[in-house]
Design a protein around this motif. Structure first.
Motif, mmCIF file in Angstrom:
data_model
loop_
_atom_site.group_PDB
_atom_site.id
_atom_site.type_symbol
_atom_site.label_atom_id
_atom_site.label_comp_id
_atom_site.label_asym_id
_atom_site.label_seq_id
_atom_site.Cartn_x
_atom_site.Cartn_y
_atom_site.Cartn_z
ATOM 1 N N UNK A 35 0.739 -1.149 -0.022
ATOM 2 C CA UNK A 35 -0.117 -0.061 0.157
ATOM 3 C C UNK A 35 0.949 1.195 0.117
ATOM 4 N N UNK A 37 0.810 5.224 1.184
ATOM 5 C CA UNK A 37 -0.042 6.352 1.817
ATOM 6 C C UNK A 37 0.625 7.531 1.724
ATOM 7 N N UNK A 40 -2.690 13.339 0.794
ATOM 8 C CA UNK A 40 -3.675 13.824 -0.189
ATOM 9 C C UNK A 40 -4.466 12.474 -0.577
ATOM 10 N N UNK A 41 -4.176 11.394 -0.745
ATOM 11 C CA UNK A 41 -4.708 10.204 -1.340
ATOM 12 C C UNK A 41 -5.005 9.186 -0.290
ATOM 13 N N UNK A 42 -4.370 9.107 0.853
ATOM 14 C CA UNK A 42 -4.717 8.244 2.066
ATOM 15 C C UNK A 42 -4.176 6.928 1.758
ATOM 16 N N UNK A 43 -4.622 5.904 2.031
ATOM 17 C CA UNK A 43 -3.821 4.517 1.796
ATOM 18 C C UNK A 43 -4.631 3.972 0.795
ATOM 19 N N UNK A 45 -4.109 0.762 -2.579
ATOM 20 C CA UNK A 45 -3.405 -0.671 -2.657
ATOM 21 C C UNK A 45 -2.734 -0.539 -3.765
ATOM 22 N N UNK A 88 4.643 6.972 2.253
ATOM 23 C CA UNK A 88 5.004 5.935 2.921
ATOM 24 C C UNK A 88 4.499 4.479 2.370
ATOM 25 N N UNK A 90 3.720 0.710 2.603
ATOM 26 C CA UNK A 90 3.431 -0.344 3.612
ATOM 27 C C UNK A 90 3.383 -1.646 2.998
ATOM 28 N N UNK A 104 5.895 -1.484 9.694
ATOM 29 C CA UNK A 104 5.972 -0.012 9.946
ATOM 30 C C UNK A 104 6.288 0.829 8.629
ATOM 31 N N UNK A 107 9.494 4.891 4.500
ATOM 32 C CA UNK A 107 9.212 6.132 4.067
ATOM 33 C C UNK A 107 10.316 6.542 2.941
#
Lengths: 111, 113
Positions: A35, A37, A40-43, A45, A88, A90, A104, A107
């Motif tokens: 994912x 993050x 602006x776009x959030x999480x 897929x 970030x 993930x 975690x 970044x």
């Protein structure tokens, strides 16, 4: 049981470069998802691998790719980095694909 | 098109009181829902989940309610503690899309001592 391990934790790259991120899932988990993050776009897929096969893919350009090895460890690669790829990243693992356990994150900063 | 929505960006409650976080979804194919807690620059931590065949699931201080007809779910935290202060994400998945969670934008919960 150890959790999901992602390396490196932080990464700084310049535009045009490529980057490879690594993920070691929880022992026994065969599904690994990635994912992105951003504020602006959030999480969002990216893709999911199960037993070395990509089973699902999100709406990202072909510059984003991944793979999974026979030990379930996974890598994702981003080629020709753009400033907007700063995020970030993930990784999550799961026994079968529903309840995800996240690492975690890495970044990534693109300058 | 945002398939999972958390309409409240933030919520502030007093320690010991109930926190209620809400989430709406639009895709009727979703059949599994999850709540995650997240701190900055860290990965989300799984809290609780619910299958579409249930309307309630409890785990300690956390309870998730699902109203399929309204396409709405909520997370109740009772009693709220200062350590619960974090960003909470709801997420949804469909059986046909394993490994793919659709996340809401998150709600920042602040629990004041």
């Amino acid at each position: 049981k150890a959790g999901v391990t992602q390396t490196p934790r932080y990464l700084i790259k310049t535009r045009g470069q490529q980057v490879t991120l690594s993920c070691s899932p929880i022992s026994g988990h065969r599904s690994v998802s990635w994912y992105q993050q951003t504020p602006g776009q959030g999480l969002q897929f990216l893709f999911e691998y199960f037993s070395e096969t990509q089973r699902n893919k999100g709406n990202f350009p072909g510059r984003f790719s991944g793979r999974q090895f026979s030990n379930s460890r996974s890598e994702m690669n981003v080629s020709t980095l753009e400033l907007g790829d700063s995020a970030l990243y993930l990784c999550a693992s799961s026994p079968g694909g529903e309840k995800l356990f996240f690492g975690s994150g890495t970044q990534l900063s693109v300058l | 098109d945002q398939q999972v929505k958390q309409n409240s960006p933030s919520l502030s409650v007093q320690e010991g009181r109930i926190s209620i976080l809400n989430c709406d979804y639009t895709n009727s194919m979703f059949d599994y829902f999850l709540w995650y807690k997240k701190y900055p620059a860290e990965g989300p931590t799984f809290l609780i989940s619910i299958s579409s065949i249930k309307d309630k699931n409890e785990d300690g201080r956390f309870t998730v309610f699902l109203n399929k007809s309204a396409k709405h779910l909520s997370l109740h935290i009772v009693p709220s503690q200062p350590g619960d202060s974090a960003v909470y994400f709801c997420a949804a998945s469909a059986a046909s899309n394993t490994g793919k969670l659709i996340f809401g934008q998150g709600t920042t919960l602040q629990v004041k001592p």
